[in-house]
Design a protein around this motif. Sequence first.
Motif, PDB file in Angstrom:
ATOM      1  N   HIS A  73     -19.793   2.184   0.774  1.00  0.00           N
ATOM      2  CA  HIS A  73     -19.175   2.127   2.093  1.00  0.00           C
ATOM      3  C   HIS A  73     -17.658   2.244   2.049  1.00  0.00           C
ATOM      4  O   HIS A  73     -17.005   2.310   3.102  1.00  0.00           O
ATOM      5  N   TYR A 131     -22.850  -4.688   5.169  1.00  0.00           N
ATOM      6  CA  TYR A 131     -21.703  -3.833   5.490  1.00  0.00           C
ATOM      7  C   TYR A 131     -22.053  -2.618   6.342  1.00  0.00           C
ATOM      8  O   TYR A 131     -21.166  -1.867   6.745  1.00  0.00           O
ATOM      9  N   ARG A 132     -23.322  -2.412   6.656  1.00  0.00           N
ATOM     10  CA  ARG A 132     -23.671  -1.272   7.489  1.00  0.00           C
ATOM     11  C   ARG A 132     -23.268  -1.520   8.939  1.00  0.00           C
ATOM     12  O   ARG A 132     -23.433  -2.613   9.477  1.00  0.00           O
ATOM     13  N   ARG A 133     -22.735  -0.490   9.546  1.00  0.00           N
ATOM     14  CA  ARG A 133     -22.428  -0.521  10.963  1.00  0.00           C
ATOM     15  C   ARG A 133     -23.405   0.391  11.693  1.00  0.00           C
ATOM     16  O   ARG A 133     -24.153   1.134  11.059  1.00  0.00           O
ATOM     17  N   PRO A 134     -23.415   0.355  13.041  1.00  0.00           N
ATOM     18  CA  PRO A 134     -24.341   1.240  13.760  1.00  0.00           C
ATOM     19  C   PRO A 134     -24.158   2.688  13.337  1.00  0.00           C
ATOM     20  O   PRO A 134     -23.054   3.122  13.010  1.00  0.00           O
ATOM     21  N   GLU A 137     -20.921   5.125  13.324  1.00  0.00           N
ATOM     22  CA  GLU A 137     -19.666   4.383  13.372  1.00  0.00           C
ATOM     23  C   GLU A 137     -19.082   4.103  11.992  1.00  0.00           C
ATOM     24  O   GLU A 137     -17.961   3.644  11.883  1.00  0.00           O
ATOM     25  N   GLY A 138     -19.840   4.364  10.953  1.00  0.00           N
ATOM     26  CA  GLY A 138     -19.345   4.119   9.595  1.00  0.00           C
ATOM     27  C   GLY A 138     -19.488   5.364   8.751  1.00  0.00           C
ATOM     28  O   GLY A 138     -19.885   6.433   9.238  1.00  0.00           O
TER      29      GLY A 138
END
Length: 362
Positions: A73, A131-134, A137-138
């Motif tokens: 990430h 740490y994952r976002r929608p 968005e990442g």
Amino acid sequence: MLSFSTPYRLIRPLLFTLDAERAHNLSIAALRMMPTPRPLPTDPMLETTVAGIRFPNPVGLAAGYDKDGRVAHKMHGLGFGFAELGTLTPLAQPGNPQPRLFRLVEDRAVINRFGFNNGGQGAAADRIARYRRPRGEGPVIGINIGANKDATAAGRGIADYVTGVTCMAPLADYLTVNISSPNTPGLRALQGRAALDDLLGAVMAARGSDTTQNGGRVPPIFLKVAPDLEPADVEDIAAACIDHRIDALIVSNTTITRPALQSAHAGETGGLSGAPLTDLSQARLKDFRRLLGTKLPLIGVGGIANGAQAYARIRAGASLVQLYSALVYEGPYLAKRINAELKMLMIRDGVRNIADLVGVDI
């Protein structure tokens, strides 16, 4: 004038005094301490869409570097448009005995025989979920899945891939089915047509198409193959990908062949990557492009160390490229340099978007 690689070249001799695997682990530790960067800005020239995913640029980190999903990430901070973590297996396994990673400095190559060493999908899933976002968005994150050594040896490898899809689909922008590592006995046998049909049928059924499954995510499925293929193998794999509606094909993993090498470690067993793989991987990519045309996106991997090589791979049919071994010799900001070089070449040739280059030489 300092280039992207100048600072690394100053410290590289010191790093090369360390065992290769220890240096690798130190680089992971350093990245873990780095703050998570902001998303990459949109670049109209380099932005592209593959398998329904928007990639800010076409240069990705190949699987094998971040085996347990600790820093994927953050890799966009080094210029990567996407990062593929893994290979992850259902159960943790130590891999092969050390030493198992060797620099071939004179050949600008690497040999590894790690054997899918990782902490298992369960531990990685917990880490990645934090740490994952929608989606959207990442950074774009692919998850590379494989089979445990014991399962493959016992003929239960397909079940491990089904487990991997079920476990990792909710967390992945895409999933890669890795049947191309030479370091797990019996794994490459899954590239045969009958076994591949069974595998891909099971994987696609586990992935499903219902958005109520897998946490609402239905990630594209990519298949990663070896470069050491005969023409009949290429034809079978291409046909199976179309029949099972695989979303993209990654060409290729490391090679078990040994071209003329100069380094002292040339005789080590394992998969060879880096500069000696360039021509072989490009040749297999062209083979698949000729067979598949535009029916299936291709991702070019193997021996890419500069913008000119990435440009050639894209012109040969790759919608995206990945690299890993070249970082050992060129340093952590190689992706930024390659993207800058790609833009220079595109401006020279009057190309407005990277997608317009895909396959123009075939």
